[in-house]
Scaffold this motif. Structure first.
Motif, PDB file in Angstrom:
ATOM      1  N   UNK A   1       0.847  -1.184   0.000  1.00  0.00           N
ATOM      2  CA  UNK A   1       0.000   0.000   0.000  1.00  0.00           C
ATOM      3  C   UNK A   1       0.883   1.234   0.000  1.00  0.00           C
ATOM      4  N   UNK A   2       0.306   2.399   0.366  1.00  0.00           N
ATOM      5  CA  UNK A   2       1.100   3.637   0.353  1.00  0.00           C
ATOM      6  C   UNK A   2       2.287   3.549   1.300  1.00  0.00           C
ATOM      7  N   UNK A   3       2.054   3.064   2.525  1.00  0.00           N
ATOM      8  CA  UNK A   3       3.125   3.072   3.524  1.00  0.00           C
ATOM      9  C   UNK A   3       4.255   2.126   3.143  1.00  0.00           C
ATOM     10  N   UNK A   4       3.924   0.940   2.640  1.00  0.00           N
ATOM     11  CA  UNK A   4       4.973   0.026   2.202  1.00  0.00           C
ATOM     12  C   UNK A   4       5.717   0.596   0.999  1.00  0.00           C
ATOM     13  N   UNK A   5       4.985   1.235   0.066  1.00  0.00           N
ATOM     14  CA  UNK A   5       5.637   1.830  -1.104  1.00  0.00           C
ATOM     15  C   UNK A   5       6.539   2.981  -0.687  1.00  0.00           C
ATOM     16  N   UNK A   6       6.053   3.821   0.257  1.00  0.00           N
ATOM     17  CA  UNK A   6       6.885   4.913   0.755  1.00  0.00           C
ATOM     18  C   UNK A   6       8.108   4.379   1.492  1.00  0.00           C
ATOM     19  N   UNK A   7       7.919   3.286   2.253  1.00  0.00           N
ATOM     20  CA  UNK A   7       9.046   2.670   2.947  1.00  0.00           C
ATOM     21  C   UNK A   7      10.065   2.145   1.951  1.00  0.00           C
ATOM     22  N   UNK A   8       9.587   1.639   0.805  1.00  0.00           N
ATOM     23  CA  UNK A   8      10.505   1.159  -0.224  1.00  0.00           C
ATOM     24  C   UNK A   8      11.327   2.311  -0.793  1.00  0.00           C
ATOM     25  N   UNK A   9      10.679   3.474  -0.988  1.00  0.00           N
ATOM     26  CA  UNK A   9      11.381   4.660  -1.494  1.00  0.00           C
ATOM     27  C   UNK A   9      12.396   5.153  -0.469  1.00  0.00           C
ATOM     28  N   UNK A  10      11.923   5.417   0.749  1.00  0.00           N
ATOM     29  CA  UNK A  10      12.812   5.934   1.796  1.00  0.00           C
ATOM     30  C   UNK A  10      13.878   4.904   2.149  1.00  0.00           C
ATOM     31  N   UNK A  11      13.461   3.644   2.246  1.00  0.00           N
ATOM     32  CA  UNK A  11      14.416   2.590   2.595  1.00  0.00           C
ATOM     33  C   UNK A  11      15.467   2.388   1.534  1.00  0.00           C
ATOM     34  N   UNK A  12      15.083   2.550   0.268  1.00  0.00           N
ATOM     35  CA  UNK A  12      16.047   2.412  -0.809  1.00  0.00           C
ATOM     36  C   UNK A  12      17.029   3.559  -0.874  1.00  0.00           C
ATOM     37  N   UNK A  13      16.592   4.736  -0.388  1.00  0.00           N
ATOM     38  CA  UNK A  13      17.464   5.916  -0.415  1.00  0.00           C
ATOM     39  C   UNK A  13      18.332   6.008   0.840  1.00  0.00           C
ATOM     40  N   UNK A  14      17.704   5.849   1.999  1.00  0.00           N
ATOM     41  CA  UNK A  14      18.459   5.949   3.251  1.00  0.00           C
ATOM     42  C   UNK A  14      19.096   4.600   3.524  1.00  0.00           C
ATOM     43  N   UNK A  15      20.327   4.472   3.190  1.00  0.00           N
ATOM     44  CA  UNK A  15      21.040   3.227   3.385  1.00  0.00           C
ATOM     45  C   UNK A  15      22.517   3.513   3.488  1.00  0.00           C
ATOM     46  N   UNK A  16      23.254   3.144   2.464  1.00  0.00           N
ATOM     47  CA  UNK A  16      24.695   3.344   2.511  1.00  0.00           C
ATOM     48  C   UNK A  16      25.083   4.801   2.270  1.00  0.00           C
ATOM     49  N   UNK A  17      24.338   5.492   1.422  1.00  0.00           N
ATOM     50  CA  UNK A  17      24.746   6.829   1.007  1.00  0.00           C
ATOM     51  C   UNK A  17      24.934   7.806   2.142  1.00  0.00           C
ATOM     52  N   UNK A  18      23.902   7.983   2.946  1.00  0.00           N
ATOM     53  CA  UNK A  18      23.967   8.980   4.007  1.00  0.00           C
ATOM     54  C   UNK A  18      25.009   8.639   5.052  1.00  0.00           C
ATOM     55  N   UNK A  19      25.389   7.366   5.158  1.00  0.00           N
ATOM     56  CA  UNK A  19      26.320   6.948   6.197  1.00  0.00           C
ATOM     57  C   UNK A  19      27.777   6.942   5.740  1.00  0.00           C
ATOM     58  N   UNK A  20      28.024   7.076   4.446  1.00  0.00           N
ATOM     59  CA  UNK A  20      29.405   7.137   3.968  1.00  0.00           C
ATOM     60  C   UNK A  20      29.746   8.464   3.304  1.00  0.00           C
ATOM     61  N   UNK A  21      28.743   9.164   2.773  1.00  0.00           N
ATOM     62  CA  UNK A  21      29.031  10.365   2.001  1.00  0.00           C
ATOM     63  C   UNK A  21      29.571  11.548   2.803  1.00  0.00           C
ATOM     64  N   UNK A  22      29.278  11.680   4.105  1.00  0.00           N
ATOM     65  CA  UNK A  22      29.955  12.767   4.827  1.00  0.00           C
ATOM     66  C   UNK A  22      31.475  12.690   4.692  1.00  0.00           C
ATOM     67  N   UNK A  23      32.026  11.487   4.715  1.00  0.00           N
ATOM     68  CA  UNK A  23      33.478  11.334   4.543  1.00  0.00           C
ATOM     69  C   UNK A  23      33.886  11.591   3.098  1.00  0.00           C
ATOM     70  N   UNK A  24      33.082  11.114   2.136  1.00  0.00           N
ATOM     71  CA  UNK A  24      33.424  11.276   0.725  1.00  0.00           C
ATOM     72  C   UNK A  24      33.334  12.739   0.284  1.00  0.00           C
ATOM     73  N   UNK A  25      32.375  13.493   0.849  1.00  0.00           N
ATOM     74  CA  UNK A  25      32.160  14.875   0.418  1.00  0.00           C
ATOM     75  C   UNK A  25      32.902  15.901   1.267  1.00  0.00           C
ATOM     76  N   UNK A  26      33.464  15.485   2.403  1.00  0.00           N
ATOM     77  CA  UNK A  26      34.158  16.433   3.275  1.00  0.00           C
ATOM     78  C   UNK A  26      35.256  17.216   2.560  1.00  0.00           C
TER      79      UNK A  26
END
Length: 437
Positions: free
Chosen positions: A10-35
């Motif tokens: 439904x909407x919540x599972x689909x939204x979780x798929x979007x947010x879950x697919x985005x919030x993963x490795x990127x936000x946790x490694x990119x502060x070091x990569x972009x510093x």
């Protein structure tokens, strides 16, 4: 099989798929990569967010124009033809399993905060990443419903470390913001913006996740649009504040050298125990992200096989309607990719794979914008989206960009082999819409 089993999101599972697919490795490694980019990196987030929103508008307008289509590439195939549609889908599939190498390694880096032998050597990290890939592959083999429930749980948990960082950043800002001015950071430079945009855009990849799995979404004409825009806006705002806040609250070298930058940031201000807690939730976030991408790596070839553009074996499913063959093949390729780079440092592997994954995934955005232009749908947005996607593709570099094209070319003989093997059976419109289920 009832409708809920066939379309469990439904909407919540689909939204979780979007947010879950985005919030993963990127936000946790990119502060070091972009510093090292300083203010250029901060500006890159703004350009990436604007570009992603423009492309999201194109994708949702295309979806609204063809509500019966099962996904973005199905629409591209309808407008541009089956071969371009298949190549776009294949490129995205390459991006998915190559991203799984990054995501699994990121999870292992944070788990290594608790058990150092797990990351003692590049080989140990690689083995741990491969084990994680196969554990989540086994979960997805149980069916999309089980994977979707796991995604909702991990999406809720992965927001906790981001909230912790937001509280620290808010406290620093409320106290006058002196911490953000304590150490100088590189000024904005136009000649570094392209490279910074390509790196940052990796973290936004996944906003099309609900479109990719539209065949699993109830009332897709409504829920895919809502889930895509809501998930993208929420995640982009978090990224801008969290990533830039970490970078500017710490000395440049400290942030750039951090193996687990978010855990290190929290430990700096709240102590080691808090840092370990954030590391645990960061690992959960990456694992949840990996789960979502493993789901997609099976769904893509399934729809393409049903359309007759890949061999029939790719469309064989088990009793839970899971495409076992494509899922296993993709996880095998991701494992080979991880193990083949076991002699390199994790940082070197991440940098190249960030660019390769971005380059491969950009083709779906390019295809969608070209399709919108041809169909006369949201043309101003399509022009802007196409310019942005080509710009980011250029920023991936010759090596990653060329490799993405080479991997796409592999699909051409498979396409003609599949069509020749199924020539007695015409592919009807309903099947064509399954290309990117």
């Amino acid at each position: 099989m009832d409708a809920t089993e066939k379309r469990p999101f439904g909407f919540w599972m689909a939204a979780a798929l979007v947010v879950g697919g985005m919030i993963g490795s990127g936000i946790f490694v990119l502060p070091a990569q972009l510093a090292p980019y300083g203010w250029t990196g901060a500006a890159a987030w703004l350009f990436c967010t604007a570009g992603a929103l423009v492309i999201a508008v194109v994708l949702t307008r295309l979806a609204a124009s063809m509500p019966r289509a099962s996904g973005a590439v199905a629409i591209c195939a309808e407008i541009l033809g089956p071969l371009p549609g298949m190549l776009i889908g294949w490129a995205y599939w390459v991006g998915v399993w190559s991203a799984n190498a990054i995501i699994s390694l990121t999870a292992i880096r944070y788990l290594g905060q608790f058990w150092p032998p797990l990351t003692a050597t590049p080989l140990a990290s690689s083995i741990g990443a491969v084990v994680l890939i196969w554990l989540l592959t086994a979960l997805n083999l149980r069916g999309a419903k089980a994977a979707g429930r796991f995604q909702v749980v991990t999406t809720a948990l992965k927001l906790l470390p981001l909230i912790a960082v937001l509280l620290i950043i808010g406290g620093l800002a409320f106290s006058g913001g002196a911490q953000f001015r304590a150490a100088p950071h590189p000024a904005f430079e136009w000649d570094q913006l392209t490279a910074a945009v390509t790196l940052a855009f990796f973290a936004l990849i996944g906003f099309e996740g609900a479109s990719i799995a539209a065949e699993r979404v109830r009332d897709p004409a409504r829920n895919v649009v809502r889930a895509t825009l809501a998930g993208l806006v929420l995640t982009a705002l978090l990224y801008i504040v969290v990533c830039s806040g970490i970078i500017f609250a710490l000395p440049e070298k400290t942030a750039a050298d951090a193996a687990a930058p978010m855990a290190m940031f929290v430990a700096t201000f709240w102590g080691n125990d808090a840092g370990l807690a954030v590391a645990a939730f960061a690992a959960i976030a990456a694992i949840g992200c990996l789960n979502g991408w493993i789901l997609l790596q099976g769904e893509l070839p399934l729809g393409m096989s049903r359309a007759g553009v890949l061999p029939r074996w790719a469309g064989i499913t088990n009793r839970r309607d899971v495409p076992v063959g494509p899922l296993v093949v993709a996880s095998t390729l991701a494992s080979i990719l991880v193990l083949s780079n076991a002699s390199k440092s994790t940082g070197a592997l991440l940098d190249f794979m960030l660019r390769l994954t971005t380059a491969s995934t950009l083709w779906i955005y390019i295809g969608a914008c070209i399709a919108a232009l041809k169909a006369g749908i949201a043309r101003p947005f399509a022009v802007l989206g196409l310019i942005f996607a080509l710009w980011a593709l250029w920023g991936s570099g010759i090596q990653a960009g060329s490799l993405s094209i080479a991997l796409i070319a592999v699909a051409v003989p498979l396409y003609f082999l599949a069509r020749r093997g199924e020539s007695p059976r015409a592919v009807n419109n309903d099947e064509a819409e399954q290309i990117f289920g």
